[in-house]
Write a protein that holds these residues in place. Structure first.
Motif, mmCIF file in Angstrom:
data_model
loop_
_atom_site.group_PDB
_atom_site.id
_atom_site.type_symbol
_atom_site.label_atom_id
_atom_site.label_comp_id
_atom_site.label_asym_id
_atom_site.label_seq_id
_atom_site.Cartn_x
_atom_site.Cartn_y
_atom_site.Cartn_z
ATOM 1 N N ASN A 280 0.672 -1.295 0.105
ATOM 2 C CA ASN A 280 0.154 -0.044 0.022
ATOM 3 C C ASN A 280 0.939 1.248 0.156
ATOM 4 O O ASN A 280 0.495 2.256 -0.602
ATOM 5 N N LEU A 281 1.878 1.155 0.639
ATOM 6 C CA LEU A 281 2.885 2.123 0.724
ATOM 7 C C LEU A 281 3.525 2.521 -0.578
ATOM 8 O O LEU A 281 3.682 3.845 -1.182
ATOM 9 N N PHE A 282 3.811 1.482 -1.384
ATOM 10 C CA PHE A 282 4.263 1.531 -2.812
ATOM 11 C C PHE A 282 3.411 2.251 -3.526
ATOM 12 O O PHE A 282 3.564 3.013 -4.234
ATOM 13 N N ARG A 283 2.145 1.902 -3.593
ATOM 14 C CA ARG A 283 0.956 2.637 -4.408
ATOM 15 C C ARG A 283 0.761 4.078 -3.997
ATOM 16 O O ARG A 283 0.636 4.891 -5.058
ATOM 17 N N HIS B 161 -5.687 3.681 0.502
ATOM 18 C CA HIS B 161 -4.255 3.014 0.891
ATOM 19 C C HIS B 161 -3.840 3.311 2.120
ATOM 20 O O HIS B 161 -3.540 2.393 2.821
ATOM 21 N N GLU B 162 -4.056 4.584 2.878
ATOM 22 C CA GLU B 162 -3.669 5.015 4.011
ATOM 23 C C GLU B 162 -4.546 4.095 4.968
ATOM 24 O O GLU B 162 -4.195 3.710 6.114
ATOM 25 N N LYS B 163 -5.794 4.154 4.927
ATOM 26 C CA LYS B 163 -6.769 3.400 5.808
ATOM 27 C C LYS B 163 -6.440 1.742 5.566
ATOM 28 O O LYS B 163 -6.439 1.310 6.609
ATOM 29 N N ASN B 164 -6.083 1.500 4.322
ATOM 30 C CA ASN B 164 -5.811 -0.124 4.408
ATOM 31 C C ASN B 164 -4.322 -0.152 5.501
ATOM 32 O O ASN B 164 -4.262 -1.137 6.138
ATOM 33 N N ILE B 165 -3.642 0.557 5.234
ATOM 34 C CA ILE B 165 -2.279 0.640 6.071
ATOM 35 C C ILE B 165 -2.427 0.734 7.461
ATOM 36 O O ILE B 165 -2.183 -0.114 8.549
ATOM 37 N N MET B 166 -3.560 1.574 7.978
ATOM 38 C CA MET B 166 -3.928 1.794 9.486
ATOM 39 C C MET B 166 -4.480 0.824 9.982
ATOM 40 O O MET B 166 -4.693 0.199 11.175
ATOM 41 N N GLY C 129 2.768 7.233 13.293
ATOM 42 C CA GLY C 129 2.971 8.849 13.248
ATOM 43 C C GLY C 129 3.099 9.473 11.956
ATOM 44 O O GLY C 129 2.689 10.432 11.437
ATOM 45 N N ILE C 130 4.005 8.889 11.027
ATOM 46 C CA ILE C 130 4.366 9.143 9.818
ATOM 47 C C ILE C 130 2.969 9.270 8.746
ATOM 48 O O ILE C 130 2.727 10.018 8.024
ATOM 49 N N ILE C 131 2.476 8.149 8.811
ATOM 50 C CA ILE C 131 1.091 7.698 8.227
ATOM 51 C C ILE C 131 -0.041 8.737 8.594
ATOM 52 O O ILE C 131 -0.533 9.471 7.765
ATOM 53 N N GLU C 132 -0.285 8.794 10.017
ATOM 54 C CA GLU C 132 -1.328 10.070 10.471
ATOM 55 C C GLU C 132 -0.850 11.133 10.085
ATOM 56 O O GLU C 132 -1.916 12.044 9.860
ATOM 57 N N ASN C 133 0.398 11.728 10.459
ATOM 58 C CA ASN C 133 0.528 13.263 10.542
ATOM 59 C C ASN C 133 1.492 13.603 9.298
ATOM 60 O O ASN C 133 1.047 14.835 8.876
ATOM 61 N N ASP C 134 2.278 12.750 8.591
ATOM 62 C CA ASP C 134 2.993 13.429 7.524
ATOM 63 C C ASP C 134 2.446 13.068 6.247
ATOM 64 O O ASP C 134 2.800 13.780 5.136
ATOM 65 N N LEU C 135 1.661 11.986 5.965
ATOM 66 C CA LEU C 135 1.235 11.544 4.665
ATOM 67 C C LEU C 135 -0.058 11.826 4.084
ATOM 68 O O LEU C 135 -0.666 11.172 3.424
ATOM 69 N N GLN C 136 -0.792 12.489 5.393
ATOM 70 C CA GLN C 136 -2.238 12.756 5.031
ATOM 71 C C GLN C 136 -2.263 13.966 3.980
ATOM 72 O O GLN C 136 -1.962 15.131 4.185
ATOM 73 N N LEU D 229 9.298 16.118 -0.157
ATOM 74 C CA LEU D 229 8.965 16.203 1.144
ATOM 75 C C LEU D 229 8.178 14.710 1.372
ATOM 76 O O LEU D 229 8.591 14.110 2.441
ATOM 77 N N TYR D 230 7.132 14.486 0.583
ATOM 78 C CA TYR D 230 6.575 13.087 0.767
ATOM 79 C C TYR D 230 7.366 12.104 0.358
ATOM 80 O O TYR D 230 7.220 10.809 1.409
ATOM 81 N N ASP D 231 8.120 12.003 -0.490
ATOM 82 C CA ASP D 231 9.117 11.005 -0.628
ATOM 83 C C ASP D 231 9.945 10.584 0.531
ATOM 84 O O ASP D 231 10.202 9.273 0.868
ATOM 85 N N GLN D 232 10.367 11.717 1.103
ATOM 86 C CA GLN D 232 11.577 11.553 2.294
ATOM 87 C C GLN D 232 10.614 10.875 3.556
ATOM 88 O O GLN D 232 11.221 9.904 4.272
ATOM 89 N N LYS D 233 9.417 11.233 3.483
ATOM 90 C CA LYS D 233 8.587 10.706 4.912
ATOM 91 C C LYS D 233 8.155 9.094 4.360
ATOM 92 O O LYS D 233 8.449 8.331 5.171
ATOM 93 N N ILE D 234 7.871 8.829 3.182
ATOM 94 C CA ILE D 234 7.580 7.523 2.543
ATOM 95 C C ILE D 234 8.801 6.792 2.947
ATOM 96 O O ILE D 234 8.946 5.388 3.315
ATOM 97 N N SER D 235 9.992 7.307 2.524
ATOM 98 C CA SER D 235 11.284 6.464 2.737
ATOM 99 C C SER D 235 11.607 6.256 4.248
ATOM 100 O O SER D 235 11.910 5.232 4.590
ATOM 101 N N LYS D 236 11.402 7.182 5.024
ATOM 102 C CA LYS D 236 11.463 6.902 6.458
ATOM 103 C C LYS D 236 10.551 5.733 6.862
ATOM 104 O O LYS D 236 10.782 4.923 7.634
ATOM 105 N N ALA D 237 9.228 6.034 6.384
ATOM 106 C CA ALA D 237 8.067 4.852 6.936
ATOM 107 C C ALA D 237 8.729 3.465 6.334
ATOM 108 O O ALA D 237 8.649 2.576 7.179
ATOM 109 N N GLN D 238 9.180 3.492 5.073
ATOM 110 C CA GLN D 238 9.720 2.247 4.533
ATOM 111 C C GLN D 238 10.597 1.414 5.498
ATOM 112 O O GLN D 238 11.086 0.782 5.740
ATOM 113 N N LYS D 239 11.596 2.515 6.168
ATOM 114 C CA LYS D 239 12.840 2.022 6.787
ATOM 115 C C LYS D 239 12.227 1.525 8.188
ATOM 116 O O LYS D 239 12.925 0.435 8.712
#
Length: 213
Positions: free
Chosen positions: A62-65, A89-94, A118-125, A146-156
């Motif tokens: 879902n994060l990749f999508r 996709h964010e709802k699926n993740i949560m 926190g990243i999904i709820e606060n940074d990727l909305q 900026l979104y890519d950086q947050k997604i990369s952090k989430a993936q890490k």
């Protein structure tokens, strides 16, 4: 005198038999507990490690999508509903994260999972897609970056969680191997007890009239 010696031998044999029976009973209790521990260990491997690895895979998908929708915002694609797609996709993740949180988490897992949430709820909305792209100004590269950086952090965080599954799974398998090896030792001990028990019965029943030398 002979009767007295026989009675002493009989009492001694009965005491030995009683002690051996208690030891065998104790061994069986230990063995039963060992099998429960093994069953519990493999249940934990499945529920808290293998199932969780499936959670991580589905979250990553879902994060990749989401990242694909963000990075390809300048392509000829109908983005009128893109915010809703990302929200889906964010709802699926949560939903998966909520299931993840119900498993037996280590301290590190709790930290990585809390950071990820926190990243999904606060940074990727993404409430307004125009933050990323508009017909007049095109792609907002800084916002996409900026979104890519947050997604990369989430993936890490997900990568670290996946690594923990391997480490904890290995610990559980090693624990099971220790229990199995211990059970094998107890099995050999039981054979020795049975041999001693057979000798005690033989001395009691078949040598009742033969004095000990």
């Amino acid at each position: 005198m002979e009767n007295t010696a026989f009675k002493k031998r009989k009492i001694t044999a009965l005491v030995i038999i009683g002690i051996l029976m208690l030891l065998i009973y104790g061994k069986n209790l230990t063995e039963r507990q060992a099998f429960k521990s093994i069953s519990s260990t493999f249940t934990e491997v499945y529920n808290d490690r293998l199932v969780v690895e499936g959670y991580i895979f589905r979250i990553s998908e879902n994060l990749f999508r989401i990242q694909k929708l963000v990075d390809h915002c300048d392509l000829g694609y109908d983005y009128s509903k893109v915010v809703n797609e990302i929200a889906m996709h964010e709802k699926n993740i949560m939903d998966i994260v909520s299931d993840f949180e119900q498993t037996n988490l280590t301290l590190n897992e709790e930290q990585y999972l809390a950071d990820f949430r926190g990243i999904i709820e606060n940074d990727l909305q993404i409430k307004n897609y125009s933050l990323l792209y508009s017909d007049s100004t095109g792609v907002n590269k800084n916002q996409v970056k900026l979104y890519d950086q947050k997604i990369s952090k989430a993936q890490k965080d997900l990568d670290n969680l996946s690594k923990i599954q391997l480490e904890e799974g290995e610990k559980l398998i090693n624990k099971a191997n220790i229990i199995i090896n211990r059970s094998q030792i107890w099995a050999q001990f039981e054979v020795a007890l049975l041999i001693i028990l057979a000798l005690a019965v033989y001395l009691l029943l078949f040598r009742s009239k033969v004095p000990f030398t």
